[in-house]
Design a protein around this motif. Structure first.
Motif, short mmCIF file in Angstrom:
data_model
loop_
_atom_site.label_atom_id
_atom_site.label_comp_id
_atom_site.label_asym_id
_atom_site.label_seq_id
_atom_site.Cartn_x
_atom_site.Cartn_y
_atom_site.Cartn_z
N LYS A 192 56.21 63.03 23.93
CA LYS A 192 54.93 63.61 24.32
C LYS A 192 54.84 65.07 23.92
CE LYS A 192 54.10 60.53 28.20
NZ LYS A 192 54.04 60.42 29.65
N SER A 193 55.93 65.81 24.09
CA SER A 193 55.90 67.22 23.73
C SER A 193 55.76 67.41 22.22
CB SER A 193 57.14 67.96 24.25
OG SER A 193 58.29 67.54 23.57
N GLN A 194 56.36 66.52 21.44
CA GLN A 194 56.23 66.60 19.98
C GLN A 194 54.81 66.26 19.54
OE1 GLN A 194 58.44 67.82 17.79
NE2 GLN A 194 59.68 68.29 19.58
N LYS A 195 54.20 65.26 20.18
CA LYS A 195 52.82 64.89 19.84
C LYS A 195 51.86 66.03 20.18
CE LYS A 195 53.42 59.93 20.29
NZ LYS A 195 53.12 58.73 21.07
N SER A 196 52.10 66.70 21.32
CA SER A 196 51.21 67.81 21.68
C SER A 196 51.39 68.99 20.73
CB SER A 196 51.46 68.23 23.13
OG SER A 196 52.75 68.77 23.25
N LYS A 197 52.58 69.20 20.20
CA LYS A 197 52.79 70.27 19.22
C LYS A 197 52.06 69.96 17.91
CE LYS A 197 57.28 72.02 20.68
NZ LYS A 197 58.70 72.17 20.33
N VAL A 198 52.08 68.71 17.50
CA VAL A 198 51.40 68.32 16.28
C VAL A 198 49.89 68.49 16.42
CG1 VAL A 198 50.87 66.33 14.79
CG2 VAL A 198 53.22 66.76 15.51
N LYS A 199 49.35 68.11 17.60
CA LYS A 199 47.92 68.26 17.85
C LYS A 199 47.51 69.72 17.87
CE LYS A 199 47.18 63.95 20.33
NZ LYS A 199 46.82 63.35 21.62
N SER A 200 48.34 70.56 18.46
CA SER A 200 48.00 71.98 18.55
C SER A 200 48.08 72.68 17.19
CB SER A 200 48.91 72.69 19.55
OG SER A 200 50.25 72.70 19.07
N GLN A 201 48.88 72.17 16.27
CA GLN A 201 49.00 72.76 14.94
C GLN A 201 47.81 72.37 14.05
OE1 GLN A 201 52.82 71.58 13.49
NE2 GLN A 201 53.91 73.09 14.72
N LYS A 202 47.13 71.27 14.36
CA LYS A 202 45.99 70.83 13.57
C LYS A 202 44.79 71.60 13.97
CE LYS A 202 47.49 66.15 12.72
NZ LYS A 202 47.22 64.75 12.88
N LEU A 255 71.37 54.70 36.02
CA LEU A 255 70.51 55.88 36.15
C LEU A 255 70.48 56.68 34.86
CD1 LEU A 255 71.41 57.11 39.74
CD2 LEU A 255 69.23 56.17 38.97
N ALA A 256 71.61 56.76 34.17
CA ALA A 256 71.66 57.49 32.90
C ALA A 256 70.77 56.82 31.86
CB ALA A 256 73.10 57.57 32.40
N ILE A 257 70.82 55.51 31.81
CA ILE A 257 69.98 54.78 30.85
C ILE A 257 68.51 54.95 31.19
CG2 ILE A 257 69.38 52.47 30.02
CD1 ILE A 257 72.40 51.80 30.34
N ARG A 258 68.17 54.84 32.47
CA ARG A 258 66.77 55.03 32.89
C ARG A 258 66.30 56.46 32.61
NH1 ARG A 258 62.91 51.85 34.41
NH2 ARG A 258 62.33 53.25 36.07
N SER A 259 67.11 57.43 32.95
CA SER A 259 66.69 58.81 32.77
C SER A 259 66.65 59.20 31.30
CB SER A 259 67.58 59.77 33.56
OG SER A 259 68.87 59.79 33.03
N SER A 260 67.49 58.59 30.47
CA SER A 260 67.42 58.89 29.04
C SER A 260 66.11 58.37 28.46
CB SER A 260 68.61 58.31 28.29
OG SER A 260 68.58 56.91 28.30
N GLY A 261 65.62 57.26 28.98
CA GLY A 261 64.32 56.75 28.56
C GLY A 261 63.20 57.71 28.97
N GLU A 262 63.29 58.24 30.18
CA GLU A 262 62.31 59.23 30.65
C GLU A 262 62.38 60.50 29.82
OE1 GLU A 262 59.94 58.98 33.03
OE2 GLU A 262 60.50 56.87 33.11
N TRP A 263 63.60 60.93 29.51
CA TRP A 263 63.79 62.14 28.71
C TRP A 263 63.22 61.95 27.31
CZ3 TRP A 263 67.33 62.84 24.54
CH2 TRP A 263 67.43 64.15 24.10
N TYR A 264 63.43 60.77 26.74
CA TYR A 264 62.92 60.50 25.40
C TYR A 264 61.39 60.47 25.39
CZ TYR A 264 61.99 58.25 20.96
OH TYR A 264 61.50 57.97 19.72
N SER A 265 60.77 59.85 26.41
CA SER A 265 59.31 59.82 26.45
C SER A 265 58.74 61.22 26.66
CB SER A 265 58.81 58.87 27.53
OG SER A 265 59.16 59.33 28.80
N TRP A 266 59.39 62.04 27.44
CA TRP A 266 58.96 63.43 27.61
C TRP A 266 59.03 64.17 26.28
CZ3 TRP A 266 62.10 67.75 26.85
CH2 TRP A 266 61.52 68.97 27.17
N TYR A 267 60.12 63.98 25.56
CA TYR A 267 60.29 64.64 24.26
C TYR A 267 59.23 64.17 23.27
CZ TYR A 267 62.44 66.15 19.89
OH TYR A 267 62.67 66.72 18.67
#
Length: 191
Positions: free
Chosen positions: A181-191, A167-179
């Motif tokens: 996505k949030s970084q990509k949305s920050k980059v888009k909003s700054q442009k 579960l830790a390995i699966r959830s770390s993958g989910e946490w990484y994909s969430w992070y």
């Protein structure tokens, strides 16, 4: 093999979120010997160990219910969970009279398991901006159950520890994909 499963169960109890409570339970479950087979703690007088571990366990139980307490505890847990996970693994392996080479392996694996579980919890803490109260109570219950299973039913305890790792390995993958996505949305909003 049973020794390894029991040690994984005990180390997972540390990685789930508590440090002092599993050590306190291990000492109390050993009966009259208390912490005689637990590394480092066997060097300290048992009454002092009981006092320190009881105080720290109460602090962990009450501080984990508030956001600031969770943040403070996470720092301590990240620093000490690998050490205490290794100690728990060694204590359980020595209680089952495992050979010397297995005790070393168990200490390394136990410390790493506790660290991995703790790191994933930190990730979820920051994603959720604090752990919900039901999750904290579940951590407390799971911690006690894993320590008890390490002695009474090591196969089941080891299986739960392996499930927690999965579960830790699966959830770390989910946490990484969430992070990501949030970084990509920050980059888009700054442009």
């Amino acid at each position: 093999m049973i020794e390894l499963l029991a040690a994984l169960s005990a180390a997972a109890a540390v990685g789930v979120g508590r440090i002092a409570l599993p050590l306190l339970l291990i000492g109390l479950l050993q009966g009259n010997n208390l912490w005689s087979r637990v590394p480092i703690l066997s060097l300290i007088h048992p009454q002092v160990v009981v006092g320190i571990l009881t105080s720290w366990s109460l602090f962990e139980l009450f501080a984990s219910k508030k956001l600031l307490g969770q943040r403070i505890l996470q720092i301590f847990h990240l620093l000490f969970s690998p050490i205490v996970g290794a100690i728990m693994g060694v204590a359980v392996a020595e209680a089952t009279d495992a050979p010397g080479w297995l005790i070393i392996l168990v200490s390394v694996v136990g410390g790493l398991l506790a660290l991995v579980l703790q790191l994933v919890q930190v990730g979820w803490f920051f994603r959720l901006r604090g752990l919900p109260l039901w999750a904290v109570f579940a951590q407390d219950a799971l911690c006690v159950v894993l320590v008890l299973l390490a002695f009474d039913a090591p196969r089941q305890g080891g299986l739960i520890a392996m499930l927690l790792l999965w579960l830790a390995i699966r959830s770390s993958g989910e946490w990484y994909s969430w992070y990501s996505k949030s970084q990509k949305s920050k980059v888009k909003s700054q442009k």
